[in-house]
Design a protein around this motif. Structure first.
Motif, mmCIF file in Angstrom:
data_model
loop_
_atom_site.group_PDB
_atom_site.id
_atom_site.type_symbol
_atom_site.label_atom_id
_atom_site.label_comp_id
_atom_site.label_asym_id
_atom_site.label_seq_id
_atom_site.Cartn_x
_atom_site.Cartn_y
_atom_site.Cartn_z
ATOM 1 N N ALA A 266 0.837 -1.204 0.000
ATOM 2 C CA ALA A 266 0.000 0.000 0.000
ATOM 3 C C ALA A 266 0.871 1.252 0.000
ATOM 4 O O ALA A 266 0.548 2.242 -0.673
ATOM 5 C CB ALA A 266 -0.940 -0.008 1.202
ATOM 6 N N LEU A 267 1.977 1.218 0.721
ATOM 7 C CA LEU A 267 2.901 2.352 0.736
ATOM 8 C C LEU A 267 3.564 2.521 -0.626
ATOM 9 O O LEU A 267 3.660 3.640 -1.143
ATOM 10 C CB LEU A 267 3.959 2.168 1.828
ATOM 11 N N ARG A 268 4.007 1.426 -1.222
ATOM 12 C CA ARG A 268 4.628 1.493 -2.551
ATOM 13 C C ARG A 268 3.644 2.092 -3.557
ATOM 14 O O ARG A 268 3.980 2.990 -4.329
ATOM 15 C CB ARG A 268 5.074 0.102 -3.012
ATOM 16 N N THR A 269 2.422 1.619 -3.503
ATOM 17 C CA THR A 269 1.381 2.108 -4.412
ATOM 18 C C THR A 269 1.099 3.587 -4.176
ATOM 19 O O THR A 269 1.014 4.378 -5.125
ATOM 20 C CB THR A 269 0.094 1.284 -4.229
ATOM 21 N N PHE A 270 0.994 3.981 -2.903
ATOM 22 C CA PHE A 270 0.700 5.378 -2.600
ATOM 23 C C PHE A 270 1.858 6.296 -2.984
ATOM 24 O O PHE A 270 1.633 7.406 -3.506
ATOM 25 C CB PHE A 270 0.347 5.558 -1.116
ATOM 26 N N ALA A 271 3.089 5.852 -2.765
ATOM 27 C CA ALA A 271 4.249 6.657 -3.179
ATOM 28 C C ALA A 271 4.213 6.885 -4.690
ATOM 29 O O ALA A 271 4.496 7.989 -5.166
ATOM 30 C CB ALA A 271 5.549 5.980 -2.764
ATOM 31 N N ALA A 272 3.844 5.862 -5.441
ATOM 32 C CA ALA A 272 3.739 6.006 -6.894
ATOM 33 C C ALA A 272 2.610 6.974 -7.265
ATOM 34 O O ALA A 272 2.779 7.819 -8.144
ATOM 35 C CB ALA A 272 3.510 4.643 -7.547
ATOM 36 N N VAL A 273 1.485 6.868 -6.579
ATOM 37 C CA VAL A 273 0.356 7.775 -6.826
ATOM 38 C C VAL A 273 0.782 9.218 -6.592
ATOM 39 O O VAL A 273 0.482 10.104 -7.402
ATOM 40 C CB VAL A 273 -0.848 7.409 -5.925
ATOM 41 N N MET A 274 1.482 9.460 -5.499
ATOM 42 C CA MET A 274 1.900 10.832 -5.192
ATOM 43 C C MET A 274 2.843 11.373 -6.264
ATOM 44 O O MET A 274 2.736 12.524 -6.675
ATOM 45 C CB MET A 274 2.557 10.898 -3.812
ATOM 46 N N ASN A 275 3.761 10.541 -6.737
ATOM 47 C CA ASN A 275 4.687 10.971 -7.781
ATOM 48 C C ASN A 275 3.940 11.205 -9.090
ATOM 49 O O ASN A 275 4.073 12.267 -9.701
ATOM 50 C CB ASN A 275 5.776 9.911 -7.958
ATOM 51 N N GLU A 276 3.165 10.231 -9.503
ATOM 52 C CA GLU A 276 2.515 10.300 -10.808
ATOM 53 C C GLU A 276 1.411 11.351 -10.879
ATOM 54 O O GLU A 276 1.166 11.915 -11.945
ATOM 55 C CB GLU A 276 1.978 8.921 -11.189
ATOM 56 N N SER A 277 0.747 11.616 -9.749
ATOM 57 C CA SER A 277 -0.324 12.616 -9.740
ATOM 58 C C SER A 277 0.189 14.005 -9.381
ATOM 59 O O SER A 277 -0.583 14.949 -9.320
ATOM 60 C CB SER A 277 -1.423 12.208 -8.751
ATOM 61 N N ARG A 278 1.497 14.104 -9.135
ATOM 62 C CA ARG A 278 2.127 15.360 -8.717
ATOM 63 C C ARG A 278 1.463 15.921 -7.461
ATOM 64 O O ARG A 278 1.254 17.111 -7.325
ATOM 65 C CB ARG A 278 2.111 16.398 -9.841
ATOM 66 N N GLY A 279 1.125 14.990 -6.536
ATOM 67 C CA GLY A 279 0.557 15.395 -5.254
ATOM 68 C C GLY A 279 -0.945 15.590 -5.257
ATOM 69 O O GLY A 279 -1.479 16.223 -4.346
ATOM 70 N N TRP A 280 -1.635 15.031 -6.248
ATOM 71 C CA TRP A 280 -3.083 15.149 -6.339
ATOM 72 C C TRP A 280 -3.740 13.765 -6.272
ATOM 73 O O TRP A 280 -4.427 13.356 -7.211
ATOM 74 C CB TRP A 280 -3.490 15.837 -7.646
ATOM 75 N N PRO A 281 -3.565 13.030 -5.157
ATOM 76 C CA PRO A 281 -4.200 11.708 -5.075
ATOM 77 C C PRO A 281 -5.720 11.851 -5.017
ATOM 78 O O PRO A 281 -6.253 12.852 -4.527
ATOM 79 C CB PRO A 281 -3.663 11.129 -3.770
ATOM 80 N N ALA B 50 -9.468 10.721 -3.627
ATOM 81 C CA ALA B 50 -9.953 10.368 -2.288
ATOM 82 C C ALA B 50 -9.865 8.865 -2.045
ATOM 83 O O ALA B 50 -9.445 8.429 -0.962
ATOM 84 C CB ALA B 50 -11.386 10.858 -2.106
ATOM 85 N N ALA B 51 -10.195 8.064 -3.023
ATOM 86 C CA ALA B 51 -10.148 6.606 -2.870
ATOM 87 C C ALA B 51 -8.717 6.117 -2.656
ATOM 88 O O ALA B 51 -8.492 5.138 -1.912
ATOM 89 C CB ALA B 51 -10.765 5.929 -4.094
ATOM 90 N N GLN B 52 -7.751 6.774 -3.265
ATOM 91 C CA GLN B 52 -6.353 6.391 -3.090
ATOM 92 C C GLN B 52 -5.872 6.720 -1.673
ATOM 93 O O GLN B 52 -5.137 5.935 -1.064
ATOM 94 C CB GLN B 52 -5.484 7.081 -4.140
ATOM 95 N N LEU B 53 -6.293 7.860 -1.158
ATOM 96 C CA LEU B 53 -5.975 8.205 0.236
ATOM 97 C C LEU B 53 -6.636 7.216 1.185
ATOM 98 O O LEU B 53 -6.000 6.733 2.132
ATOM 99 C CB LEU B 53 -6.452 9.624 0.568
ATOM 100 N N GLU B 54 -7.882 6.895 0.949
ATOM 101 C CA GLU B 54 -8.613 5.970 1.811
ATOM 102 C C GLU B 54 -7.970 4.586 1.809
ATOM 103 O O GLU B 54 -7.890 3.928 2.845
ATOM 104 C CB GLU B 54 -10.091 5.900 1.423
ATOM 105 N N ALA B 55 -7.504 4.128 0.657
ATOM 106 C CA ALA B 55 -6.816 2.831 0.579
ATOM 107 C C ALA B 55 -5.535 2.853 1.409
ATOM 108 O O ALA B 55 -5.200 1.876 2.092
ATOM 109 C CB ALA B 55 -6.516 2.479 -0.875
ATOM 110 N N PHE B 56 -4.832 3.968 1.372
ATOM 111 C CA PHE B 56 -3.602 4.119 2.157
ATOM 112 C C PHE B 56 -3.925 4.072 3.651
ATOM 113 O O PHE B 56 -3.263 3.367 4.420
ATOM 114 C CB PHE B 56 -2.929 5.438 1.765
ATOM 115 N N PHE B 57 -4.961 4.779 4.058
ATOM 116 C CA PHE B 57 -5.376 4.772 5.466
ATOM 117 C C PHE B 57 -5.887 3.399 5.879
ATOM 118 O O PHE B 57 -5.611 2.933 6.990
ATOM 119 C CB PHE B 57 -6.442 5.834 5.730
ATOM 120 N N ALA B 58 -6.597 2.721 5.011
ATOM 121 C CA ALA B 58 -7.126 1.388 5.315
ATOM 122 C C ALA B 58 -6.007 0.376 5.558
ATOM 123 O O ALA B 58 -6.194 -0.601 6.295
ATOM 124 C CB ALA B 58 -8.035 0.910 4.185
ATOM 125 N N ALA B 59 -4.844 0.634 4.977
ATOM 126 C CA ALA B 59 -3.687 -0.254 5.172
ATOM 127 C C ALA B 59 -3.007 -0.024 6.522
ATOM 128 O O ALA B 59 -2.114 -0.780 6.904
ATOM 129 C CB ALA B 59 -2.685 -0.061 4.043
#
Length: 187
Positions: free
Chosen positions: A114-129, A131-140
């Protein structure tokens, strides 16, 4: 391409001399990345200070390296992939986790993935994750603090990855056994 100066503690601008000397005392050598950053003392100080601050985060060594290596991969930084592979090995990061990060394959541990996925989301979205991506990170099991610490690690990688891209930094012998290229990717 412009050739950037690779400084020593003796040749570095005044604001970089002490930092490079300290690195040399601690590691026994000055990595080419830092020797190149020394041309701009503010960059060298900013990078080394931010790296020290990141070490104080709530993220474990493994978690920090997951974010750093994920950013290195996404930014195509061959120097930092090799360097952080070496640092991960020295820091006790599991070899299976390191291999997953180097090949862009899932990590078996769900929380670390979940951390690896979220780190990629933050990079690829330029800091615009989303809501569902944030929730998945918190759920982990991660918290808001960890989101912000991922931003710190991502910022650190912008400094080093971009420097390496512009300067075409030569890989140090200390990291050569972990050379990496995009051909290592499986996904």
């Amino acid at each position: 391409m412009t050739t950037f100066t690779v400084h020593t503690p003796e040749t570095a601008p005044e604001g970089s001399k002490q930092i490079l000397s300290g690195v040399k005392s601690g590691l026994g050598f000055v990595p080419n990345l830092l020797a190149t950053m020394a041309e701009a003392p503010v960059l060298l100080e900013g990078y080394t200070t931010l790296a020290g601050i990141l070490d104080k985060s709530d993220l474990s060594e493994t978690e920090r390296q997951i974010v750093l290596l994920t950013n290195n991969r996404l930014n195509g930084c061959t120097y930092c992939m090799a360097a952080h592979t070496t640092l991960s090995q020295m820091g006790g990061v599991d070899d299976v986790v390191i291999e997953a990060l180097r090949t862009n394959t899932p990590i078996a541990d769900a929380k670390l993935e979940a951390l690896r996925t979220f780190a990629a989301v933050m990079n690829e979205s330029r800091g615009w994750p989303e809501a569902a991506q944030l929730e998945a990170f918190f759920a982990a099991g991660y918290k808001q603090q960890h989101v912000l610490e991922v931003i710190v690690a991502t910022s650190l990688k912008v400094m080093s990855n971009y420097t390496n891209h512009i300067a075409e930094t030569e890989l140090d012998d200390a990291f050569a056994k972990n050379v990496w290229s995009e051909s290592d990717l499986k996904a």
